[in-house]
Design an enzyme around this catalytic site. Structure first.
Site, PDB file in Angstrom:
ATOM      1  N   CYS A  85       0.875  -1.300   0.709  1.00  0.00           N
ATOM      2  CA  CYS A  85      -0.255   0.558   0.368  1.00  0.00           C
ATOM      3  C   CYS A  85       0.789   1.404   0.098  1.00  0.00           C
ATOM      4  CB  CYS A  85      -0.724   0.236   1.247  1.00  0.00           C
ATOM      5  SG  CYS A  85      -0.322  -0.154   2.821  1.00  0.00           S
TER       6      CYS A  85
HETATM    7  N1  LIG Z   1      -4.624  -4.222   4.597  1.00  0.00           N
HETATM    8  C1  LIG Z   1      -4.139  -3.428   3.546  1.00  0.00           C
HETATM    9  O1  LIG Z   1      -4.440  -2.749   3.765  1.00  0.00           O
HETATM   10  C2  LIG Z   1      -2.704  -4.357   2.847  1.00  0.00           C
HETATM   11  C3  LIG Z   1      -1.976  -3.624   1.774  1.00  0.00           C
HETATM   12  C4  LIG Z   1      -1.875  -3.890   0.282  1.00  0.00           C
HETATM   13  C5  LIG Z   1      -1.694  -5.364   0.985  1.00  0.00           C
HETATM   14  N2  LIG Z   1      -1.725  -5.822   2.044  1.00  0.00           N
HETATM   15  C6  LIG Z   1      -1.662  -7.179   1.715  1.00  0.00           C
HETATM   16  O2  LIG Z   1      -3.066  -8.410   1.993  1.00  0.00           O
HETATM   17  C7  LIG Z   1      -2.521  -9.931   3.097  1.00  0.00           C
HETATM   18  C8  LIG Z   1      -4.047  -9.734   3.622  1.00  0.00           C
HETATM   19  O3  LIG Z   1      -3.714  -8.408   4.270  1.00  0.00           O
HETATM   20  P1  LIG Z   1      -5.536  -8.558   5.317  1.00  0.00           P
HETATM   21  O4  LIG Z   1      -5.249  -6.589   5.843  1.00  0.00           O
HETATM   22  O5  LIG Z   1      -6.604  -8.679   4.601  1.00  0.00           O
HETATM   23  O6  LIG Z   1      -5.057  -9.073   6.730  1.00  0.00           O
HETATM   24  P2  LIG Z   1      -5.879  -9.810   7.364  1.00  0.00           P
HETATM   25  O7  LIG Z   1      -7.321  -8.864   7.303  1.00  0.00           O
HETATM   26  O8  LIG Z   1      -4.950 -10.590   8.807  1.00  0.00           O
HETATM   27  O9  LIG Z   1      -6.726 -11.151   6.523  1.00  0.00           O
HETATM   28  C9  LIG Z   1      -6.048 -12.257   6.295  1.00  0.00           C
HETATM   29  C10 LIG Z   1      -6.506 -13.350   5.512  1.00  0.00           C
HETATM   30  O10 LIG Z   1      -6.152 -15.038   5.750  1.00  0.00           O
HETATM   31  C11 LIG Z   1      -6.475 -15.729   5.881  1.00  0.00           C
HETATM   32  N3  LIG Z   1      -4.906 -16.251   6.468  1.00  0.00           N
HETATM   33  C12 LIG Z   1      -4.367 -15.791   7.627  1.00  0.00           C
HETATM   34  N4  LIG Z   1      -3.379 -17.261   7.426  1.00  0.00           N
HETATM   35  C13 LIG Z   1      -3.454 -18.013   7.257  1.00  0.00           C
HETATM   36  C14 LIG Z   1      -2.784 -18.731   5.954  1.00  0.00           C
HETATM   37  N5  LIG Z   1      -1.314 -18.972   7.311  1.00  0.00           N
HETATM   38  N6  LIG Z   1      -2.837 -19.985   5.558  1.00  0.00           N
HETATM   39  C15 LIG Z   1      -3.783 -19.503   4.133  1.00  0.00           C
HETATM   40  N7  LIG Z   1      -4.731 -18.512   4.548  1.00  0.00           N
HETATM   41  C16 LIG Z   1      -4.502 -17.253   5.702  1.00  0.00           C
HETATM   42  C17 LIG Z   1      -7.255 -15.720   7.188  1.00  0.00           C
HETATM   43  O11 LIG Z   1      -8.640 -16.318   6.775  1.00  0.00           O
HETATM   44  P3  LIG Z   1      -8.617 -17.240   8.538  1.00  0.00           P
HETATM   45  O12 LIG Z   1      -8.100 -17.521   9.264  1.00  0.00           O
HETATM   46  O13 LIG Z   1      -9.795 -17.368   8.026  1.00  0.00           O
HETATM   47  O14 LIG Z   1      -8.089 -18.566   6.925  1.00  0.00           O
HETATM   48  C18 LIG Z   1      -7.644 -13.831   6.154  1.00  0.00           C
HETATM   49  O15 LIG Z   1      -9.078 -14.154   5.236  1.00  0.00           O
HETATM   50  C19 LIG Z   1      -1.408  -9.722   3.418  1.00  0.00           C
HETATM   51  O16 LIG Z   1       0.121 -10.004   3.269  1.00  0.00           O
HETATM   52  C20 LIG Z   1      -1.277  -8.039   3.707  1.00  0.00           C
HETATM   53  O17 LIG Z   1       0.349  -7.531   3.706  1.00  0.00           O
HETATM   54  C21 LIG Z   1      -2.976  -5.652   2.811  1.00  0.00           C
END
Ligand SMILES: NC(=O)c1ccc[n+]([C@@H]2O[C@H](COP(=O)([O-])OP(=O)(O)OC[C@H]3O[C@@H](n4cnc5c(N)ncnc54)[C@H](OP(=O)(O)O)[C@@H]3O)[C@@H](O)[C@H]2O)c1
Length: 334
Positions: A145
């Site tokens: 981001c």
């Molecule tokens: N938030 C932002 O603004 C943003 C911006 C750019 C990039 N990102 C990146 O996008 C990715 C997701 O971010 P987020 O903010 O959506 O995170 P989040 O809200 O913490 O959600 C993470 C998701 O991943 C799943 N998960 C967690 N550990 C896992 C594992 N070991 N194996 C498979 N599934 C797993 C969880 O689902 P379950 O536990 O239900 O399986 C949950 O749905 C991250 O890598 C983050 O760095 C985020």
């Protein structure tokens, strides 16, 4: 209709992919995965999607996903994506990974994230304004981001080869930290508060340096992030130090030319209010009179242009759709 799978559908970026894809006329979500919420309706975790999506969370292997999908988004933490992506690619899916696992060369990833990479392979860096080759990609490393806003702010001047040093100071809303609460993401701490963190060591600095040094080898890059009391949004102030004085009119001409056919970049005063919920990146600049500094400010929604919207923009380009498809909407104001 393009069939879409979302891996990690319970999280913030997974939820945002679902929200945005309900408005996409050429794509349909057919699989949403979760380990913990398997069997539960998607709207039990994302109540805002009630009546808009009729799916339940599944916990299925890549072969099952490939039967129902053409393309998959992996919206999971870094380190997890590299264990999931190889299976999806092996089954013939194209993959857009939102984590950090495929944004950097493997050696750089291992240095920055202090973790051995389980799946060293090439991917296209999915910042479409700088990487048109994304249209042919099988695997896209969707940018971070902070780097999205910072790289779009700096690229036009840096690409001219006239910038020697960049200092980026960014302010982010708290959804950038994902859904798991911590002491420093808790409401009483975040509200009425501004806080710097990882002042010289944030991992996204390497993505900003990678892209700017690709445009101009040798340019020095510095990055300091802050959290501000907003749910969404990243405002980045980039101080660009140029080799020779440059006028405001010259900077204006450079930015207009660079972004002339890039629909999601608008040249106007950046503020969270104008980009919240949208895929736009707003940019403004001022060449300081009698000085070697040009100040460039950008604003994006971290969840949209900084993550899920950009991922859909990449998907659009990969499948030959107009890049605006499903994303051509204004920011949410007031
Ligand atoms: N938030 C932002 O603004 C943003 C911006 C750019 C990039 N990102 C990146 O996008 C990715 C997701 O971010 P987020 O903010 O959506 O995170 P989040 O809200 O913490 O959600 C993470 C998701 O991943 C799943 N998960 C967690 N550990 C896992 C594992 N070991 N194996 C498979 N599934 C797993 C969880 O689902 P379950 O536990 O239900 O399986 C949950 O749905 C991250 O890598 C983050 O760095 C985020």
């Amino acid at each position: 209709m393009l069939r879409v799978g979302i891996i990690g559908g319970t999280g913030y970026t997974g939820g945002e992919l679902l929200r945005l894809l309900t408005m996409h006329p050429m794509a349909e979500v057919t699989v949403v995965t979760s380990r913990g919420q398997k069997g539960k309706p998607v709207d039990s975790v994302h109540p805002g999607l009630k009546n808009l999506i009729d799916l339940t969370f599944e916990d299925v292997d890549p072969a099952e996903i490939a039967k129902k999908c053409d393309v998959a988004f992996t919206a999971v933490p870094h380190g997890a994506a590299m264990t999931i992506v190889p299976g999806l690619l092996k089954e013939g899916l194209r993959v857009i990974d939102l984590s950090a696992d495929y944004r950097l060369p493997v050696a750089k990833f291992e240095e920055v994230y202090k973790k051995k990479h389980a799946d060293p392979r090439e991917a296209v860096y999915g910042l479409p304004e700088l990487h048109p080759e994304v249209k042919d990609a099988t695997l896209v490393g969707n940018p971070g981001c902070y780097p999205t806003g910072a790289n779009l702010a700096c690229a036009p001047l840096v690409a001219k080869g006239i910038v020697s040093r960049i200092v980026v100071d960014s302010k982010s809303g708290i959804s950038g930290a994902g859904q798991d609460p911590t002491a420093t993401t808790h409401f009483p701490f975040v509200t009425q508060n501004v806080r710097p963190y990882n002042m010289t060591t944030h991992r996204h600095a390497s993505e900003i340096a990678q892209e700017q040094q690709r445009l101009s080898p040798g340019v020095k890059v510095h990055f300091t992030p802050h959290v501000v009391p907003s749910t969404r949004g990243i405002l980045s102030t980039a101080h660009l130090f140029v080799d020779e004085p440059i006028t405001q009119a010259e900077v204006q001409a450079i930015y207009e030319e660079f972004y002339q056919d890039k629909p999601f970049v608008r040249l106007q005063t950046p503020s969270f209010a104008n980009i919240r919920g949208s895929n736009f990146c707003d940019i403004a600049f001022e060449a300081e009179q009698g000085s070697d500094r040009v100040v460039v400010v950008s604003a994006i929604d971290n969840m949209v242009k900084g993550a899920s919207g950009q991922a859909i923009q990449n998907m659009n380009l990969m499948y030959g759709f107009d890049e605006r498809t499903g994303l051509w909407t204004s920011g949410l104001f007031p």
